[in-house]
Design a protein around this motif. Structure first.
Motif, PDB file in Angstrom:
ATOM      1  N   LYS A   1       4.359   9.395  -2.327  1.00 48.20           N
ATOM      2  CA  LYS A   1       5.790   8.575  -2.250  1.00 48.20           C
ATOM      3  C   LYS A   1       5.640   7.083  -2.615  1.00 48.20           C
ATOM      4  O   LYS A   1       6.546   6.437  -2.835  1.00 48.20           O
TER       5      LYS A   1
ATOM      6  N   LEU B   1      14.414  23.519   8.189  1.00 50.13           N
ATOM      7  CA  LEU B   1      14.049  24.817   8.429  1.00 50.13           C
ATOM      8  C   LEU B   1      12.770  24.903   8.933  1.00 50.13           C
ATOM      9  O   LEU B   1      12.449  25.670   9.844  1.00 50.13           O
ATOM     10  N   VAL B   2      11.771  24.438   8.244  1.00 48.41           N
ATOM     11  CA  VAL B   2      10.273  24.281   8.657  1.00 48.41           C
ATOM     12  C   VAL B   2      10.099  23.748  10.083  1.00 48.41           C
ATOM     13  O   VAL B   2       9.293  24.064  10.902  1.00 48.41           O
TER      14      VAL B   2
ATOM     15  N   ASP C   1      11.600  11.187  12.959  1.00 47.51           N
ATOM     16  CA  ASP C   1      12.447  12.356  12.481  1.00 47.51           C
ATOM     17  C   ASP C   1      11.667  13.587  12.946  1.00 47.51           C
ATOM     18  O   ASP C   1      11.668  14.817  12.050  1.00 47.51           O
TER      19      ASP C   1
ATOM     20  N   MET D   1       6.910  19.323  -4.501  1.00 46.02           N
ATOM     21  CA  MET D   1       7.354  18.304  -3.914  1.00 46.02           C
ATOM     22  C   MET D   1       6.325  17.613  -2.938  1.00 46.02           C
ATOM     23  O   MET D   1       6.193  16.363  -2.953  1.00 46.02           O
ATOM     24  N   VAL D   2       5.824  18.417  -2.209  1.00 48.87           N
ATOM     25  CA  VAL D   2       4.722  17.962  -1.068  1.00 48.87           C
ATOM     26  C   VAL D   2       3.491  17.792  -1.541  1.00 48.87           C
ATOM     27  O   VAL D   2       2.745  17.210  -0.993  1.00 48.87           O
TER      28      VAL D   2
ATOM     29  N   ASN E   1       9.636  23.353  -3.065  1.00 52.46           N
ATOM     30  CA  ASN E   1       9.162  22.248  -1.834  1.00 52.46           C
ATOM     31  C   ASN E   1       7.573  22.210  -2.027  1.00 52.46           C
ATOM     32  O   ASN E   1       7.136  20.940  -1.892  1.00 52.46           O
TER      33      ASN E   1
ATOM     34  N   THR F   1       2.358  24.794   4.506  1.00 55.59           N
ATOM     35  CA  THR F   1       3.369  24.595   5.729  1.00 55.59           C
ATOM     36  C   THR F   1       4.898  24.480   5.550  1.00 55.59           C
ATOM     37  O   THR F   1       5.585  24.991   5.977  1.00 55.59           O
ATOM     38  N   TRP F   2       5.055  23.798   4.285  1.00 55.96           N
ATOM     39  CA  TRP F   2       6.443  23.432   3.722  1.00 55.96           C
ATOM     40  C   TRP F   2       7.116  24.571   3.071  1.00 55.96           C
ATOM     41  O   TRP F   2       8.254  24.401   2.556  1.00 55.96           O
ATOM     42  N   CYS F   3       6.487  25.690   2.805  1.00 55.04           N
ATOM     43  CA  CYS F   3       7.074  26.699   2.029  1.00 55.04           C
ATOM     44  C   CYS F   3       7.838  27.392   3.113  1.00 55.04           C
ATOM     45  O   CYS F   3       7.354  28.225   4.047  1.00 55.04           O
ATOM     46  N   PRO F   4       9.221  27.760   2.978  1.00 59.13           N
ATOM     47  CA  PRO F   4      10.122  28.454   4.035  1.00 59.13           C
ATOM     48  C   PRO F   4       9.508  29.967   4.160  1.00 59.13           C
ATOM     49  O   PRO F   4       9.437  30.135   5.483  1.00 59.13           O
TER      50      PRO F   4
ATOM     51  N   LYS G   1      13.742  16.525  -0.631  1.00 60.99           N
ATOM     52  CA  LYS G   1      12.308  16.363  -0.580  1.00 60.99           C
ATOM     53  C   LYS G   1      12.515  14.668  -1.502  1.00 60.99           C
ATOM     54  O   LYS G   1      11.603  13.702  -0.905  1.00 60.99           O
TER      55      LYS G   1
ATOM     56  N   TYR H   1       4.798  14.120   3.970  1.00 63.39           N
ATOM     57  CA  TYR H   1       4.763  13.604   2.528  1.00 63.39           C
ATOM     58  C   TYR H   1       3.420  12.777   2.484  1.00 63.39           C
ATOM     59  O   TYR H   1       3.157  11.788   3.438  1.00 63.39           O
TER      60      TYR H   1
ATOM     61  N   THR I   1      13.002  15.351   6.589  1.00 67.37           N
ATOM     62  CA  THR I   1      12.264  16.531   7.483  1.00 67.37           C
ATOM     63  C   THR I   1      12.927  17.497   6.928  1.00 67.37           C
ATOM     64  O   THR I   1      14.219  17.684   7.481  1.00 67.37           O
TER      65      THR I   1
ATOM     66  N   GLY J   1       4.960  27.874   6.815  1.00 67.09           N
ATOM     67  CA  GLY J   1       6.447  27.906   7.164  1.00 67.09           C
ATOM     68  C   GLY J   1       6.719  27.302   8.349  1.00 67.09           C
ATOM     69  O   GLY J   1       8.020  27.293   8.811  1.00 67.09           O
ATOM     70  N   LYS J   2       5.578  26.467   9.180  1.00 65.40           N
ATOM     71  CA  LYS J   2       6.029  26.009  10.222  1.00 65.40           C
ATOM     72  C   LYS J   2       5.249  24.589  10.674  1.00 65.40           C
ATOM     73  O   LYS J   2       4.103  24.566  10.321  1.00 65.40           O
ATOM     74  N   TYR J   3       6.227  23.792  11.276  1.00 66.23           N
ATOM     75  CA  TYR J   3       5.555  22.482  11.691  1.00 66.23           C
ATOM     76  C   TYR J   3       5.969  22.125  12.997  1.00 66.23           C
ATOM     77  O   TYR J   3       7.160  22.137  13.392  1.00 66.23           O
TER      78      TYR J   3
ATOM     79  N   VAL K   1       8.456  14.309  12.788  1.00 65.49           N
ATOM     80  CA  VAL K   1       7.506  14.507  12.093  1.00 65.49           C
ATOM     81  C   VAL K   1       6.405  13.321  12.261  1.00 65.49           C
ATOM     82  O   VAL K   1       6.782  12.173  12.367  1.00 65.49           O
TER      83      VAL K   1
END
Lengths: 373, 257
Positions: free
Chosen positions: A81, B179-180, A32, A269-270, A266, A347-350, B171, A77, B176, A57-59, A34
């Motif tokens: 998990k 947005l990010v 997916d 969660m991560v 987010n 990273t995962w914070c919009p 999550k 993740y 995935t 905010g970018k990956y 990532v």
């Protein structure tokens, strides 16, 4: 403890030995868009030549046409998990005529985690303290943890968001794993330095014909880790951090960060150490109930809702709670920081809120602080 | 439960019927639902009508005419519990787009004889007129949430209907982030969960069908979308969707005008 050289073709042997030993092997692969920690069956599934670019905010992934297996940094993740799944059934209640019966299932898989990073191993150690120490032990976590095997892999690359060194969780991996691998790429040679740390790890080594490593290999490895360390751009100044945070609940920076914070959860969660959860009964029309535990977050309004209202109504108070817990009150509670510097929350914070930047801003005395600094 | 089965009525106001169809869409569970409750008034499903009062009334749609105003008050009178279904009933729905314009102008354009049209200036959520005991969000509602409400009513417990963001559900599903990682404009961070993060699970941004989450920071969302290169007019339209007249989506779109 043994220090060995694991040749490239022996990486797959290692994987096969673990599978033969009834482990469910979880390792990195591209899924997916990532790097995902997922079930793998052979070394050919590893993300060969793939690196990740992470920034606030970018990956994004990039194929750099290299033969390196572990060139990326960390997956979106964490291993959380698997060790502490997002939704767990605690027990089921069935209705039998006029009575009820309870049903508990605990068929925990036996995981072997391949590719655990220094920061992530520290996160597992922190969760071990949370779930396994003190008066209340989580039996499900305990079982999963005891059954699991950890094959850590030291980092070769860093992302813009990494800051393990300054919070004392990497890039080197001194202890806590069963096996530690370092992927070496030096003068055209490509191999792994492999160290067994536990009996479990040693048993696996005994199935592989590995040559001894010597001082030269150790020097190469140390130099590689030193290079990684110097690449780390972000850092957290941990000296005086706790007292400063606790002394500044009204710092103007809290208002500023609350303007950007989406309260989307987010980050929590991560986060590989965040452990908050809620318990819900999932009922069926026929009267059966499944009592489930699922991840929750201090950023939701429901989290602090008690009779009569919410104790943390504003997003500002929720962000402040999260950050001060991670870096201050966590120390009282678990005798360590609650942050391992993996950078996932950045990273995962919009809107790309960067905790290292927030901490730096909060270290400026309130009366000298200028908005947007 | 025999004769103690609660009497259920399903009422329709200005809406597309999609939400009440979600009840019929329960398929596998429908027979069990029909056994657990007495379906007393539900014209979409059966012509048989059992007279009120009703223990539970599900109300779909928004109030758009003076006649609707009278009808919703009558329904409240003859109902024990009133539960609204879907975006129209909760926020005024997509038809509340007219709330941002002059309804008389529309009427004159659309109808040959506008003098026969008796309509309100605005499309209103049910809660503008009566006390609503529970609101189920969504366009349409999620059938599992509907079942959860029915089961909770029967069990006498509070339904598990979270008011947190869609991100939480993404999550929990290990999606995935579109947005990010995908630069996809997504309203997930400001939208209430309930759909099971349907669109992001298929690599699409969230459309906000379930309306604002309990702590939605729409202005920060606007900034994130601008940062992705989305034009203000497009952001305005995104907020002005099925729940456009519900704050803080309403205010966010108005600040973009």
């Amino acid at each position: 403890m043994e220090l060995k050289v694991l040749q490239l073709d022996q990486l797959n042997d290692l994987i096969q030995v673990l599978i033969m030993d009834d482990y469910q092997l979880i390792g990195p692969k591209v899924k997916d868009g990532v790097i995902s920690y997922d079930s793998i069956k052979s070394s050919s599934e590893l993300p060969i030549g793939i690196i990740d670019h992470q920034s606030p905010g970018k990956y994004a992934l990039q194929n750099i046409q290299s033969s390196r297996f572990f060139g990326y940094t960390v997956s979106p993740y964490s291993w959380k998990k698997y060790l502490y799944p997002p939704v767990q059934s605690l027990f089921k209640v069935n209705r039998n005529g006029k009575g009820i019966s309870f049903e508990v299932t605990n068929d925990e898989p036996r995981y072997a985690f391949l590719g655990v990073r220094g920061c992530e191993l520290n996160a597992i150690k922190i969760q071990d303290k949370i779930f396994l120490k003190g008066n209340y032990i989580d039996p499900n976590y305990k079982r999963r943890r005891e059954l699991s095997m950890i094959i850590a892999v030291e980092c070769f690359n860093t992302c813009e968001t990494c800051f393990c060194d300054s919070v004392g969780s990497g890039p080197e991996i001194p202890d806590g794993a069963d096996i530690v691998l370092t992927e070496i790429f030096e003068d055209g040679d490509h191999y792994f330095l492999a160290r067994s740390e536990t009996e479990k790890g040693q048993d696996i080594f005994n199935h592989l014909k590995l040559n001894d490593a010597d001082d030269k290999h150790v020097l190469i490895k140390d130099a590689q880790l030193e290079r990684v360390r110097t690449q780390l751009k972000r850092r957290v100044q941990t000296t005086g951090l706790k007292s400063n945070l606790m002394a500044n609940p009204d710092h103007p920076r809290w208002d500023e960060v609350a303007e950007r914070c989406l309260a989307c959860s987010n980050c929590t969660m991560v986060c590989p150490t965040c452990f908050c959860m809620t318990v819900e009964d999932v009922n069926d029309l026929d009267g059966t109930t499944d009592r489930q535990m699922r991840w929750d977050s201090c950023f939701t309004s429901e989290f602090t809702y008690i009779h009569g209202g919410n104790t943390r109504e504003s997003v500002k108070s929720r962000y402040r709670q999260w950050l001060t817990h991670k870096f201050a009150s966590w120390q009282d509670q678990f005798d360590s920081l609650g942050c391992v510097g993996c950078g996932r929350c950045i990273t995962w914070c919009p809107p790309g809120i960067d905790i290292t930047e927030e901490l730096e801003a909060l270290s400026i005395p309130s009366n000298q602080y200028k908005k947007g600094e | 439960m025999g004769n103690n089965r609660p009497k259920l009525a399903v009422w329709k106001f200005a809406s597309c019927d999609g939400c009440q169809l979600s009840l019929l869409d329960c398929e596998d569970e429908l027979l069990a639902v029909a056994e657990a409750v007495q379906i007393a008034y539900f014209p979409e499903a059966t012509r048989e009508v059992v007279e009120g009062p009703y223990d539970v009334s599900f109300v779909e749609g928004s109030v758009t005419t003076p006649h609707d105003e009278e009808r919703i008050r009558e329904i409240r009178e003859i109902s024990g519990i009133v539960i609204t279904l879907g975006a129209c009933a909760t926020s005024g729905g997509i038809q509340a787009l007219r709330n941002f314009a002059d309804v008389q102008e529309f009427t004159n354009i659309v109808y040959a004889n506008p003098q026969y049209i008796d309509t309100l200036d605005k499309s209103h959520p049910i809660s503008d007129y009566i006390k609503v005991d529970f609101e189920l969000r969504g366009c349409p509602i999620d059938k599992y949430q509907l079942l959860e409400v029915v089961i909770s009513l029967l069990a006498g417990k509070r339904p598990n209907i979270p008011t947190h963001s869609v991100c939480m559900d993404c999550k929990l599903k290990m999606n995935t982030c579109v947005l990010v990682a995908g630069n996809e404009p997504c309203l997930g961070p400001v939208t209430q969960a309930g759909c099971g993060a349907l669109c992001p699970s298929y690599n699409r941004g969230c459309y906000g069908c379930f309306g604002p989450q309990d702590s939605a920071n729409t202005d920060s969302m606007t900034e994130v979308w601008r940062h992705l290169g989305v034009a203000d007019e497009t952001i305005l339209q995104a907020f002005r969707g099925f729940n456009g007249f519900l704050e803080p989506f309403k205010g966010a779109s108005e600040r973009l005008e």
